[in-house]
Scaffold this motif. Sequence first.
Motif: not given
Length: 349
Positions: A65-82
């Motif tokens: 997961d290369l989305t770089h959220p604020q923290s490892p426990s952050s909700e998954a982003i949407s939309p995302r590119l797989d």
Amino acid sequence: MPVEADVIAPSTQDKYLFGKLAEAALMLYARSLCTSYTIMGKGRKAIIGNADNFWLHSSKENSFDLTHPQSPSSEAISPRLDLMTSTTPITLDPQKTALVIIDMQNFFLSEAFGRTKGAGHDAVKNLEQHAIPAARKAGVQVIWLNWGLTDKDLDLMPPAIKRAFGFEVVLDNEDEEVETDTAEGDIFREHGAADDPKVNPQDTVVLENGKDKRIYKGLGSWCGNLELPDGTTVDGGRLLMRDAWNSALYPPLDTLYEEGIGCWINKDRMSEKGIRSLLFAGVNTDQCVSGTLTDAFSKGYDCVMLKDACGTTSPSFSQQCIEFNAAKSWGFVATCADFARGVENMASQ
């Protein structure tokens, strides 16, 4: 006799503080190079990197997961590119991703400079048909990274770069070194015979690397009038200088740029705009493309090479070497079709 105690339900504030403490503890794990933790029922997870720049790895899907959220426990982003790469699936945040297209300019691709159809032209087609439309659809920024020199740039240009594009010397009829200033103000020393009838004007351009002296006359040199495939002529301008015809994008990429797709950035002027992940395309793979990719890798960007959007006139092993290292060391390798499929699948999220 046991002492009975009242059971006190945690308050909303207590729950909030507990959550923050748990998140802080998780971020401490992220400060190590690679620290694993387990999420019940979801397999093994790993945090790779540091508190400011990290990836998440899932052993269950063997994906990053290369989305770089604020923290490892952050909700998954949407939309995302797989995106399926040659080694493992990765997930990108389209808003933090850019497609970087390098040196797709007339000088490197046009028939007017004697360029024959090859991998670079195949890369143009793959960009036109797959990668650029996918980037536009996903909201991925397109960055055109090109040569566009100024006279000041020439004054400050390192010798190694100038050597790659040829340089002029004065041929003298004495067997001694001759020191001279060229039109660019540079000083060179060379032996020669100016009155030798066998010496042609282009022989004053020194190239020991096998490149064509007729077109590699030095950065900033005049390209002259050039004949296009349709028989018309065009003023080529000064070699790789800003606003010259030879520095313009090669068709049909020029039309795509004029339609408002992406932004033009001259070499050495690329700045951060919240972008964390870069998809690389352009020519030549083993020269400017790989140089830019490894620079980005060293600066902490996520690097993905779109291999069929890259081309080179070097031997085939040169392309293979860059693809191998891009997949094994610097990041990931995918194709333009992989990218387009990933964007299509975003619609179903």
